[in-house]
Design an enzyme around this catalytic site. Structure first.
Site, short mmCIF file in Angstrom:
data_model
loop_
_atom_site.label_atom_id
_atom_site.label_comp_id
_atom_site.label_asym_id
_atom_site.label_seq_id
_atom_site.Cartn_x
_atom_site.Cartn_y
_atom_site.Cartn_z
N ARG A 175 0.82 -1.23 0.00
CA ARG A 175 0.00 0.00 0.00
C ARG A 175 0.85 1.28 0.00
O ARG A 175 0.48 2.28 0.59
CB ARG A 175 -0.97 0.01 1.20
CG ARG A 175 -1.99 -1.12 1.19
CD ARG A 175 -2.90 -1.07 -0.05
NE ARG A 175 -3.74 -2.26 -0.11
CZ ARG A 175 -3.43 -3.37 -0.78
NH1 ARG A 175 -2.29 -3.46 -1.44
NH2 ARG A 175 -4.25 -4.40 -0.80
N SER A 225 -11.52 -1.27 2.11
CA SER A 225 -10.88 -1.66 3.37
C SER A 225 -10.50 -0.40 4.14
O SER A 225 -9.81 0.47 3.61
CB SER A 225 -9.61 -2.47 3.11
OG SER A 225 -9.93 -3.66 2.44
N GLU A 295 -6.24 2.84 5.89
CA GLU A 295 -5.88 2.72 4.48
C GLU A 295 -6.56 3.84 3.69
O GLU A 295 -6.09 4.25 2.64
CB GLU A 295 -6.31 1.34 3.95
CG GLU A 295 -5.85 1.07 2.54
CD GLU A 295 -6.10 -0.35 2.09
OE1 GLU A 295 -6.81 -0.53 1.09
OE2 GLU A 295 -5.59 -1.29 2.73
#
EC number: 1.3.1.98
Length: 302
Positions: A175, A225, A295
């Site tokens: 990420r 998410s 996130e």
């Protein structure tokens, strides 16, 4: 916003569009967010480059927006100019490579790959964002990430120079990409795939999208998410084990279908979601000693 600025922006955006005091909830998958002073939608790559050059020269704050699928925007909105890349979505195929602009949706690129019998991009077919945003955060699903398929990326740097970065120069990790540290804007990227079989590619895309439908709360607005996966754990499992499945604050709720998602049950505010994020972090830290990192990107005036 001063009238003179609006006139100048209109001059730059001959093919594009300009909206004043535009509610950001119309442009985010969470369906939350107050007004952007100005929402600019460049009609071409040149308009984007000229617009950014002007905003930087005049020191006007700006924010780059893709599909708004990974964003939580405050009710007070975003000052300055939100630059939406939705019109920059050209996709061309050269052999086993796809060259796509930053505003192209991942699902569209996946379908182009399917039609040309190119395999390797199936994992991204259900990710609801644009290529630019996916590259910045190295988005992934089902064991694959953008770093596995992106060969090189063309960006506009902070001095309005166009640079091409190799996969290695992007410094991809979980990420993460180098673009999170820079004021660089993705213009387009080269995606390297392999020859495949149409039916097999289609079957894989359908299987992954079926898994997504079964496991994710797609019936409600969310930003995907909510938390990054902590090393050695799954965020959703930690949240569930902490007894927070179905827990809600105002209109924001931990999904009962997948605890890794916060959903908007209909009238969630920015602070409902923010307070729920912070509460989840606190409880998981107390119970398991694990720090959950968001996130989703939180933007706007608090």
């Amino acid at each position: 916003m001063a009238e003179i600025l609006v006139d100048k922006l209109k001059e730059i955006l001959k093919e594009g569009k300009l909206y004043l005091n535009e509610p950001m909830k119309r442009h985010t998958s969470f369906k939350i967010g107050g007004p952007a002073d100005v929402l600019a939608v460049p009609g071409s790559r040149d308009e984007l480059i000229n617009l950014i050059a002007y905003l930087r020269q005049e020191k006007i704050p700006f924010f780059i927006l893709g599909n708004g699928t990974n964003l939580l925007v405050s009710e007070k909105g975003i000052r300055g100019v939100v630059v939406k890349l939705s019109s920059l979505r050209n996709v061309i195929v050269e052999g086993t490579k796809i060259i796509a602009e930053a505003g192209a949706s991942l699902s569209y690129i996946a379908n182009v790959a399917l039609v040309h019998e190119l395999t390797g991009f199936e994992f991204a077919s259900g990710i609801p964002g644009t290529l630019g945003g996916a590259i910045v955060m190295n988005a992934g699903a089902y064991g694959s990430e953008m770093k596995d398929v992106v060969e090189k990326v063309e960006v506009l740097d902070e001095n309005n120079n166009i640079l091409i970065l190799s996969n290695q120069e992007m410094k991809f990790s979980y990420r993460y990409s180098i673009l999170q540290e820079k004021e660089w804007i993705v213009l387009r990227a080269w995606i390297s795939l392999e020859r495949g079989n149409y039916e097999e590619i289609k079957k894989k895309m359908e299987e992954l999208n079926q898994r997504r439908k079964e496991k994710q709360p797609l019936d409600y607005p969310s930003a995907g998410s909510t938390f990054k996966r902590p090393p050695g754990y799954y965020a959703g499992k930690l949240i569930e084990d902490a007894g927070l499945k179905g827990y809600s604050i105002g209109g924001a709720k931990v999904s009962e279908k997948h605890s890794g998602f916060i959903i908007n049950t209909g009238n969630a505010t920015f602070y409902d979601v923010l307070n729920l994020i912070e509460y989840i972090q606190k409880v998981v830290k107390e119970k398991f000693g694990v720090e959950l990192m968001p996130e989703i990107k939180i933007v706007g005036e608090k």
